[in-house]
Design an enzyme around this catalytic site. Structure first.
Site, PDB file in Angstrom:
ATOM      1  N   LYS A  22      -1.185   1.138   6.485  1.00 27.63           N
ATOM      2  CA  LYS A  22      -0.199   0.057   6.463  1.00 27.63           C
ATOM      3  C   LYS A  22       1.138   0.543   5.929  1.00 27.63           C
ATOM      4  CE  LYS A  22       0.731  -4.179   3.761  1.00 27.63           C
ATOM      5  NZ  LYS A  22       1.663  -3.690   2.712  1.00 27.63           N
ATOM      6  N   ASN A  23       1.103   1.323   4.854  1.00 29.96           N
ATOM      7  CA  ASN A  23       2.344   1.744   4.209  1.00 29.96           C
ATOM      8  C   ASN A  23       3.083   2.828   4.992  1.00 29.96           C
ATOM      9  OD1 ASN A  23       2.002  -0.100   2.143  1.00 29.96           O
ATOM     10  ND2 ASN A  23       0.922   1.347   0.823  1.00 29.96           N
ATOM     11  N   ARG A  92       7.923  -7.810   1.785  1.00 32.94           N
ATOM     12  CA  ARG A  92       8.863  -6.917   1.123  1.00 32.94           C
ATOM     13  C   ARG A  92       9.401  -5.859   2.090  1.00 32.94           C
ATOM     14  NH1 ARG A  92      12.256  -6.027  -3.199  1.00 32.94           N
ATOM     15  NH2 ARG A  92      12.343  -3.821  -3.684  1.00 32.94           N
ATOM     16  N   CYS A 116       4.238  -9.644  -2.107  1.00 33.38           N
ATOM     17  CA  CYS A 116       3.400  -9.982  -3.260  1.00 33.38           C
ATOM     18  C   CYS A 116       4.243 -10.151  -4.518  1.00 33.38           C
ATOM     19  CB  CYS A 116       2.356  -8.882  -3.484  1.00 33.38           C
ATOM     20  SG  CYS A 116       1.050  -8.849  -2.231  1.00 33.38           S
ATOM     21  N   ARG A 121      11.391  -5.912  -8.065  1.00 32.37           N
ATOM     22  CA  ARG A 121      11.441  -4.676  -7.282  1.00 32.37           C
ATOM     23  C   ARG A 121      12.835  -4.579  -6.670  1.00 32.37           C
ATOM     24  NH1 ARG A 121       6.105  -4.669  -3.621  1.00 32.37           N
ATOM     25  NH2 ARG A 121       6.418  -6.910  -3.574  1.00 32.37           N
ATOM     26  N   PRO A 122      13.819  -4.182  -7.474  1.00 30.00           N
ATOM     27  CA  PRO A 122      15.207  -4.198  -7.015  1.00 30.00           C
ATOM     28  C   PRO A 122      15.450  -3.211  -5.887  1.00 30.00           C
ATOM     29  CG  PRO A 122      15.029  -3.047  -9.102  1.00 30.00           C
ATOM     30  CD  PRO A 122      13.684  -3.680  -8.852  1.00 30.00           C
ATOM     31  N   ASP A 309      -1.505   0.822  -5.985  1.00 29.47           N
ATOM     32  CA  ASP A 309      -2.295  -0.112  -5.177  1.00 29.47           C
ATOM     33  C   ASP A 309      -3.786  -0.012  -5.476  1.00 29.47           C
ATOM     34  OD1 ASP A 309      -0.116  -1.187  -3.933  1.00 29.47           O
ATOM     35  OD2 ASP A 309      -0.348  -0.085  -2.058  1.00 29.47           O
ATOM     36  N   ARG A 401      -2.825  -9.147   4.875  1.00 27.73           N
ATOM     37  CA  ARG A 401      -1.595  -8.361   4.952  1.00 27.73           C
ATOM     38  C   ARG A 401      -1.907  -6.868   4.957  1.00 27.73           C
ATOM     39  NH1 ARG A 401       1.635  -8.705   0.488  1.00 27.73           N
ATOM     40  NH2 ARG A 401       3.102  -7.506   1.741  1.00 27.73           N
TER      41      ARG A 401
END
Length: 420
Positions: A22-23, A92, A116, A121-122, A309, A401
């Site tokens: 996924k990532n 995100r 999430c 998380r800038p 994760d 997700r």
């Protein structure tokens, strides 16, 4: 609302193959906007985040869709730079569209990204890097707006921390910028190498991906298309490994890359599991008659450290261990929202900021719990495998997700797990 039912007390056996990561898939889908030719991404899982990505591609004018288990994209001459708020707020990973749309359109407006609720998380590193390459940045109350005059140009930029997302954003921008870009202090995760592999297959000139310094020589004519298979999902593989550690039994995870989740496998060895690595597979065995070993101190950090994760998955495994343990997440403030579910199942846990303290020795009993986020929800499913009776995990779409069908995957290994 999906309900996942788990009945504990059954050991696992068999083999399973993780899907494409996924990532990796999400930034690669965004990167296809840079390509002047068609792309075929092979073996893509049907996740809700992938569905959102395809909807986002369509919303900005791109052509993308399913062809069996693959995703196909086709180039279009014109794109739109406005990302709809509903799609930006759904995940995100909408931040990955900043660089491709800035390159292709010349300006992009991104409403505040969602995903999430893991804490702040800038995106300042993304924006600082793009500004160093010539972007003009405007921060509105509810959106980020970027513009460029002429092509982006190469830069020598040092990230203030090794952000995976910022590294991927700047990789995409630099691939089509004028001149050479040097990125320092970047993330070294396998998914960074995977994105670089895709971009390189499309004609980008990238060296150093997977190390702290990446050099990109921009390609003036833009990128081509390609056919590409993303790497196996190391977090899905960690989830299957956690499941057999919690339930007992023996499984083989095939067509994976053990080195990519080696810290998690080392954790399982320390917990008393038998782990045997192959070149592209790993076998994990746990005798359910013997207690897992606690007394562990786990610190989740950037690769090659323990994956953030996977931190909730490790915590789920340690709930019944024979001694107290601690799991600390150095990246996200609210990683352990799943602690309430662990406690409802009968575990003695205490979440204090970024740290989860686990007393161990729990006799878990099934009950009704709620998935607070993607990985926390998966961790509750894993805990349910170790609990007596039936556990019902109420999920508002978080788990899908990141997993195409986690209940079916675990059921294929013998777990009493299903979507109700």
């Amino acid at each position: 609302m999906e309900i996942i039912e788990v009945r504990g007390g059954r050991t696992l056996s068999g083999s399973i193959t993780p899907p494409a990561a996924k990532n990796s898939v999400l930034p690669i889908l965004a990167a296809t906007l840079l390509c002047g030719g068609p792309c075929r991404l092979r073996g893509i899982p049907r996740l809700s985040d992938v569905d959102t990505s395809l909807a986002l591609l369509a919303a900005v004018g791109a052509r993308a869709g399913w062809c069996g288990r693959d995703v196909m994209t086709s180039p279009v001459p014109l794109l739109r730079g406005d990302i709809p708020p509903g799609l930006a707020g759904a995940m995100r990973s909408s931040v990955f569209y900043l660089a491709p749309l800035l390159v292709r359109v010349g300006q992009v407006r991104l409403p505040v990204p969602g995903g999430c609720r893991l804490g702040p998380r800038p995106v300042d590193i993304h924006l600082d890097g793009l500004a160093a390459m010539g972007a003009r940045v405007e921060l509105a109350s509810d959106a980020v707006i970027l513009r460029r005059a002429g092509r982006l140009h190469g830069a020598d930029f040092t990230l203030r921390l090794p952000s995976v997302g910022a590294t991927e954003t700047l990789l995409m921008a630099a691939s089509c910028a004028e001149g050479t870009t040097v990125l320092r202090g970047v993330a070294c995760e396998p998914e960074i190498e995977d994105l670089a592999g895709f971009l390189s297959a499309c004609g980008a000139r990238i060296t150093g991906a997977g190390t702290p310094v990446i050099v990109i020589r921009g390609r003036a004519g833009g990128l081509d298309g390609c056919s590409y298979t993303p790497l196996p999902d190391r977090i899905a593989a960690s989830t299957y490994a956690a499941a057999v550690a919690a339930a007992g039994g023996e499984i083989t995870i095939r067509r994976c890359r053990p080195a990519h989740f080696g810290t998690f496998l080392d954790f399982l060895r320390a917990a008393g599991c038998e782990v045997r690595n192959g070149t592209n597979a790993v076998r994990i065995r746990r005798d359910p008659s013997l207690p897992l070993k606690g007394g562990q101190e786990i610190f989740a950090s950037a690769f090659p450290g323990f994956a953030t994760d996977a931190a909730p998955l490790a915590a789920a495994v340690l709930l019944t261990a024979d001694a107290p343990s601690r799991v600390y997440d150095g990246l996200f403030q609210n990683r352990f929202a799943c602690a309430a579910g662990f406690a409802a199942l009968g575990a003695d846990v205490c979440a204090r900021g970024r740290e989860l303290q686990i007393a161990g020795g729990a006799e878990l009993t099934g009950t009704v719990v709620s998935a607070p986020d993607l990985r926390g929800g998966a961790a509750l499913v894993v805990a349910g495998l170790a609990a007596a009776g039936k556990t019902c995990i109420l999920d508002e779409g978080h788990i899908r997700r990141g997993y195409q069908s986690l209940p079916a995957e675990l059921a294929s290994l013998g777990a009493a797990c299903r979507s109700a």
